[in-house]
Design a protein around this motif. Structure first.
Motif, PDB file in Angstrom:
ATOM      1  N   ILE A 214     -20.516   1.786   3.731  1.00 63.85           N
ATOM      2  CA  ILE A 214     -21.866   1.720   3.178  1.00 63.85           C
ATOM      3  C   ILE A 214     -22.518   0.448   3.687  1.00 63.85           C
ATOM      4  O   ILE A 214     -21.894  -0.607   3.677  1.00 63.85           O
ATOM      5  CB  ILE A 214     -21.799   1.671   1.638  1.00 63.85           C
ATOM      6  N   LEU A 215     -23.734   0.579   4.150  1.00 65.33           N
ATOM      7  CA  LEU A 215     -24.494  -0.619   4.490  1.00 65.33           C
ATOM      8  C   LEU A 215     -25.800  -0.515   3.749  1.00 65.33           C
ATOM      9  O   LEU A 215     -26.508   0.495   3.849  1.00 65.33           O
ATOM     10  CB  LEU A 215     -24.732  -0.690   6.012  1.00 65.33           C
ATOM     11  N   SER A 216     -26.116  -1.518   2.973  1.00 67.41           N
ATOM     12  CA  SER A 216     -27.433  -1.518   2.375  1.00 67.41           C
ATOM     13  C   SER A 216     -27.950  -2.940   2.294  1.00 67.41           C
ATOM     14  O   SER A 216     -27.177  -3.886   2.412  1.00 67.41           O
ATOM     15  CB  SER A 216     -27.412  -0.859   1.001  1.00 67.41           C
ATOM     16  N   GLY A 217     -29.241  -3.080   2.120  1.00 69.81           N
ATOM     17  CA  GLY A 217     -29.808  -4.410   2.092  1.00 69.81           C
ATOM     18  C   GLY A 217     -31.147  -4.430   1.413  1.00 69.81           C
ATOM     19  O   GLY A 217     -31.704  -3.392   1.069  1.00 69.81           O
ATOM     20  N   MET A 218     -31.646  -5.638   1.219  1.00 75.68           N
ATOM     21  CA  MET A 218     -32.981  -5.832   0.655  1.00 75.68           C
ATOM     22  C   MET A 218     -33.591  -7.048   1.330  1.00 75.68           C
ATOM     23  O   MET A 218     -32.877  -7.935   1.788  1.00 75.68           O
ATOM     24  CB  MET A 218     -32.912  -6.108  -0.848  1.00 75.68           C
ATOM     25  N   ARG A 219     -34.916  -7.082   1.314  1.00 68.58           N
ATOM     26  CA  ARG A 219     -35.592  -8.273   1.815  1.00 68.58           C
ATOM     27  C   ARG A 219     -35.599  -9.343   0.729  1.00 68.58           C
ATOM     28  O   ARG A 219     -35.857  -9.022  -0.433  1.00 68.58           O
ATOM     29  CB  ARG A 219     -37.036  -7.937   2.189  1.00 68.58           C
ATOM     30  N   PRO A 220     -35.330 -10.591   1.090  1.00 70.83           N
ATOM     31  CA  PRO A 220     -35.341 -11.642   0.065  1.00 70.83           C
ATOM     32  C   PRO A 220     -36.761 -12.093  -0.226  1.00 70.83           C
ATOM     33  O   PRO A 220     -37.240 -13.063   0.335  1.00 70.83           O
ATOM     34  CB  PRO A 220     -34.519 -12.765   0.716  1.00 70.83           C
TER      35      PRO A 220
ATOM     36  N   LEU B 142     -35.168  -2.542  13.664  1.00 72.81           N
ATOM     37  CA  LEU B 142     -34.261  -3.600  13.213  1.00 72.81           C
ATOM     38  C   LEU B 142     -33.357  -3.079  12.092  1.00 72.81           C
ATOM     39  O   LEU B 142     -32.170  -3.372  12.047  1.00 72.81           O
ATOM     40  CB  LEU B 142     -35.069  -4.816  12.740  1.00 72.81           C
ATOM     41  N   GLN B 143     -33.938  -2.267  11.227  1.00 76.75           N
ATOM     42  CA  GLN B 143     -33.130  -1.694  10.140  1.00 76.75           C
ATOM     43  C   GLN B 143     -32.031  -0.780  10.691  1.00 76.75           C
ATOM     44  O   GLN B 143     -30.909  -0.765  10.187  1.00 76.75           O
ATOM     45  CB  GLN B 143     -34.030  -0.944   9.150  1.00 76.75           C
ATOM     46  N   ALA B 144     -32.347  -0.045  11.749  1.00 80.18           N
ATOM     47  CA  ALA B 144     -31.331   0.808  12.385  1.00 80.18           C
ATOM     48  C   ALA B 144     -30.206  -0.068  12.927  1.00 80.18           C
ATOM     49  O   ALA B 144     -29.012   0.262  12.792  1.00 80.18           O
ATOM     50  CB  ALA B 144     -31.960   1.633  13.509  1.00 80.18           C
TER      51      ALA B 144
ATOM     52  N   ASP C 264     -29.349  -2.961  11.737  1.00 82.83           N
ATOM     53  CA  ASP C 264     -28.608  -3.442  10.550  1.00 82.83           C
ATOM     54  C   ASP C 264     -27.533  -2.443  10.135  1.00 82.83           C
ATOM     55  O   ASP C 264     -26.403  -2.805   9.831  1.00 82.83           O
ATOM     56  CB  ASP C 264     -29.542  -3.599   9.340  1.00 82.83           C
ATOM     57  N   ILE C 265     -27.953  -1.192  10.078  1.00 84.66           N
ATOM     58  CA  ILE C 265     -27.049  -0.162   9.555  1.00 84.66           C
ATOM     59  C   ILE C 265     -25.947   0.148  10.579  1.00 84.66           C
ATOM     60  O   ILE C 265     -24.759   0.185  10.260  1.00 84.66           O
ATOM     61  CB  ILE C 265     -27.847   1.125   9.227  1.00 84.66           C
ATOM     62  N   LEU C 266     -26.364   0.321  11.832  1.00 83.23           N
ATOM     63  CA  LEU C 266     -25.426   0.852  12.824  1.00 83.23           C
ATOM     64  C   LEU C 266     -24.483  -0.215  13.378  1.00 83.23           C
ATOM     65  O   LEU C 266     -23.388   0.107  13.838  1.00 83.23           O
ATOM     66  CB  LEU C 266     -26.207   1.559  13.932  1.00 83.23           C
TER      67      LEU C 266
ATOM     68  N   ASP D  81     -38.306   5.143  -1.234  1.00 81.96           N
ATOM     69  CA  ASP D  81     -39.263   4.634  -0.245  1.00 81.96           C
ATOM     70  C   ASP D  81     -38.612   4.339   1.103  1.00 81.96           C
ATOM     71  O   ASP D  81     -39.300   4.235   2.113  1.00 81.96           O
ATOM     72  CB  ASP D  81     -39.939   3.365  -0.783  1.00 81.96           C
ATOM     73  N   GLN D  82     -37.286   4.199   1.123  1.00 79.58           N
ATOM     74  CA  GLN D  82     -36.592   3.834   2.358  1.00 79.58           C
ATOM     75  C   GLN D  82     -36.150   5.031   3.192  1.00 79.58           C
ATOM     76  O   GLN D  82     -35.638   4.872   4.303  1.00 79.58           O
ATOM     77  CB  GLN D  82     -35.358   2.984   2.028  1.00 79.58           C
ATOM     78  N   VAL D  83     -36.312   6.222   2.653  1.00 81.14           N
ATOM     79  CA  VAL D  83     -35.799   7.410   3.350  1.00 81.14           C
ATOM     80  C   VAL D  83     -36.395   7.569   4.763  1.00 81.14           C
ATOM     81  O   VAL D  83     -35.657   7.866   5.708  1.00 81.14           O
ATOM     82  CB  VAL D  83     -35.974   8.672   2.472  1.00 81.14           C
TER      83      VAL D  83
END
Ligand code: TRP
Length: 326
Positions: free
Chosen positions: A7-13, A133-135, A137-139, A151-153
């Motif tokens: 699992i990779l998940s994140g949020m903006r600070p 950039l998010q891709a 992050d995940i990959l 909202d992230q879908v």
């Protein structure tokens, strides 16, 4: 051990977290911990897409880490790390940026929403590339599941497209990540729009009980229920959504009493605010513990970053191999 899915998940600070973060994503991260190999990313580069002032990023990252820990993330099991400390994110982002068209990115509804909410006049190259950039992050961690809010879908869909494109062009390196939503993937804010700091309609995880009561009094309800004893329509009332989430035991009686007009909005709000406060009590206590130990947070980030970097390096080595770079 490595048979667990990732699992990779994140949020903006962007500051202290609110109920929307908790209900849409964070609770899910905590539940999934142990069943999966979790990585939790602090998207500090992403934060620059909507605010160029980088001076508060470290403190915001610390505040967010504390909220994560207070919600139950175990940093031993699940590395917590800042995107900006792992150089491989920028490398993979560059390669990925060749694999998707500008037109596709311009159609992305998530960036469009942000531009509207924040009144952004013209979008930067970097902001348009947000999902690229998010891709990365995940990959970079070969994330298979991405527990996020609704909202992230659209962003995750772009990650899937990029993974497919890379694999077919150069060779199989990446899984196709899937979003993993919760039942309340979209908890509305106090004005019934999406809950967001920039819209000023949040309840923070760190808000004390009197502040939660005060904010809840401003929540909008069924516009047809004007006087206390008017019959209400729970299905259109956001306060009722909060009852469903935080006061499930009384959901049915609240619903009946609202419909019949026995229950007025003032009392209804007071009761749900009390439940929310109770849910957040253990949270506030844990938060206080970590707030007084900034050194502990610094060390835990350093350790998360070491572990994340190791995995990121492996993936980049595979990327270079299939691309015959180097
Ligand atoms: N876009 C996410 C948000 O605004 C943050 C984010 C960055 C993210 N990279 C990610 C989420 C990777 C999941 C996976 O909250």
């Amino acid at each position: 051990m490595s048979s667990l899915k990732t699992i990779l998940s994140g949020m903006r600070p962007t500051g202290k977290l609110h109920l929307g973060h908790l209900v849409g994503a964070l609770e899910n991260w905590v539940t999934l911990q142990g069943q999966y190999k979790n990585y939790h990313l602090i998207a500090d580069y992403h934060a620059l897409t909507t605010n160029l002032d980088s001076s508060g990023l470290y403190q915001n990252s610390v505040d967010m880490t504390i909220d994560w820990l207070a919600a139950g993330i175990d940093p031993e099991k699940s590395p917590i790390f800042r995107q900006s400390q792992i150089k491989e994110h920028t490398e993979l982002h560059l390669i990925f940026s060749m694999l998707i068209t500008a037109a596709r990115l311009e159609r992305n509804p998530a960036v469009k929403d942000q531009v509207r909410d924040l009144n952004i006049e013209s979008v930067t190259y970097g902001h348009l590339g947000y999902p690229v950039l998010q891709a990365a992050d995940i990959l970079l961690y070969r994330g298979e599941l991405v527990p996020v809010g609704e909202d992230q879908v659209p962003h995750v869909e772009i990650s899937r497209e990029i993974a497919r494109r890379f694999n077919s062009q150069y060779g199989e390196v990446f899984p196709e990540p899937e979003p993993k939503l919760t039942k309340f993937a979209r908890l509305p804010g106090l004005d019934a729009r999406r809950m967001s700091k920039s819209l000023g309609n949040t309840i923070l995880l760190s808000d004390p009980p009197d502040e939660i009561q005060r904010k809840m009094r401003t929540a909008i309800t069924d516009p047809q229920k004007i006087r206390k004893n008017d019959p209400g329509r729970p299905q259109v009332c956001l306060v009722f959504t909060y009852h469903q989430k935080f006061n499930a035991a009384e959901e049915q009686s609240i619903e009946a009493d609202c419909r019949s007009g026995v229950l007025g909005c003032v009392e209804c709000k007071r009761r749900v605010a009390e439940k929310i406060s109770a849910t957040l009590t253990p949270f506030r206590e844990k938060r206080a513990y970590y707030e007084s130990r900034p050194g502990e947070i610094r060390d835990l980030l350093a350790s998360g970053e070491r572990r994340a970097r190791e995995r990121a390096r492996q993936t980049m080595a595979d990327v270079r191999t299939v691309m015959k770079l180097g």
